[in-house]
Design a protein around this motif. Structure first.
Motif, PDB file in Angstrom:
ATOM      1  N   ASP A  60       0.831  -1.204   0.000  1.00 42.97           N
ATOM      2  CA  ASP A  60       0.000   0.000   0.000  1.00 42.97           C
ATOM      3  C   ASP A  60       0.867   1.257   0.000  1.00 42.97           C
ATOM      4  O   ASP A  60       0.536   2.249  -0.654  1.00 42.97           O
ATOM      5  CB  ASP A  60      -0.941   0.016   1.205  1.00 42.97           C
ATOM      6  N   GLU A  99       2.160   1.897  -3.490  1.00 40.36           N
ATOM      7  CA  GLU A  99       1.130   2.501  -4.338  1.00 40.36           C
ATOM      8  C   GLU A  99       0.951   3.982  -4.022  1.00 40.36           C
ATOM      9  O   GLU A  99       0.800   4.806  -4.927  1.00 40.36           O
ATOM     10  CB  GLU A  99      -0.203   1.782  -4.152  1.00 40.36           C
ATOM     11  N   SER A 140       1.734   7.648  -6.463  1.00 39.24           N
ATOM     12  CA  SER A 140       0.629   8.515  -6.870  1.00 39.24           C
ATOM     13  C   SER A 140       1.047   9.969  -7.093  1.00 39.24           C
ATOM     14  O   SER A 140       0.440  10.664  -7.896  1.00 39.24           O
ATOM     15  CB  SER A 140      -0.499   8.457  -5.839  1.00 39.24           C
ATOM     16  N   THR A 194       8.369   4.257  -8.655  1.00 46.90           N
ATOM     17  CA  THR A 194       7.687   2.965  -8.720  1.00 46.90           C
ATOM     18  C   THR A 194       8.431   2.047  -7.763  1.00 46.90           C
ATOM     19  O   THR A 194       9.649   2.140  -7.615  1.00 46.90           O
ATOM     20  CB  THR A 194       7.710   2.365 -10.141  1.00 46.90           C
TER      21      THR A 194
END
Length: 182
Positions: A82, A85, A89, A174
């Motif tokens: 999580d 991710e 963003s 990433t």
């Protein structure tokens, strides 16, 4: 954990007393005089069920408290995924070369893992010279590999002392997460 087992064993004993009713067998073998009424025996049986329920509740509460006090391996991995991710963003400013993205990853893992374990147990350390980070909590460890690419958005505009403006480069991140040490 021993407390939880003990509470469930006591609950099982009370449940056995409620279901089998050894006090009934005892009083049936005794003479009629001085024997408690059937209503009194029924009340005792209901009380035994109630005590069993109370000990089951206490055991479940103790187990829940123990679970909130520690991270499991799956919780560490899920929080790390999580965090990966959430870092992807938004573009990020390049961090201190010695520290890398350690503080950013630690904050993201703590935020992603809120309610899964105590956040003060989370530790993030840079592994090697690249962008690999060891994330550990309560004996469980995962490895996060971060790749940075200069953002297509350009950067952040900042005013300069001479009246013009400059920009600070931003990077798109990433990350991949693997089980085990880096």
């Amino acid at each position: 954990m021993a407390v939880v087992v003990l509470l469930f064993l006591i609950a099982a004993a009370f449940l056995a007393v409620a279901l089998i009713g050894p006090y009934r067998l005892y009083w049936r073998a005794r003479p009629r005089a001085g024997r408690p009424s059937e209503a009194a025996l029924a009340v005792g049986r209901v009380a035994a069920f109630g005590a069993a329920g109370a000990f089951v509740f206490a055991g479940c509460s103790a187990q829940e408290a123990a679970d909130l006090g520690a991270w499991t391996a799956s919780e560490v991995r899920k929080a790390s995924e999580d965090a990966a991710e959430s870092m992807a963003s938004d573009p990020q400013i390049r961090r201190d070369p010695a520290e890398g993205y350690t503080s950013l990853i630690e904050a993201a893992v703590r935020e992603a893992g809120e309610g899964q374990g105590p956040s003060y147990h989370v530790s993030v350390e840079r592994a090697g010279a690249g962008h690999s980070y060891a994330i550990s909590a309560d004996g469980s460890e995962v490895c996060m590999h971060v790749t940075e690419v200069r953002s297509a958005q350009g950067g952040i505009l900042v005013p300069e002392a001479g009246g013009g403006s400059g920009s600070i480069a931003t990077y798109d991140l990433t990350a991949t997460v693997e089980d085990g040490a880096c």
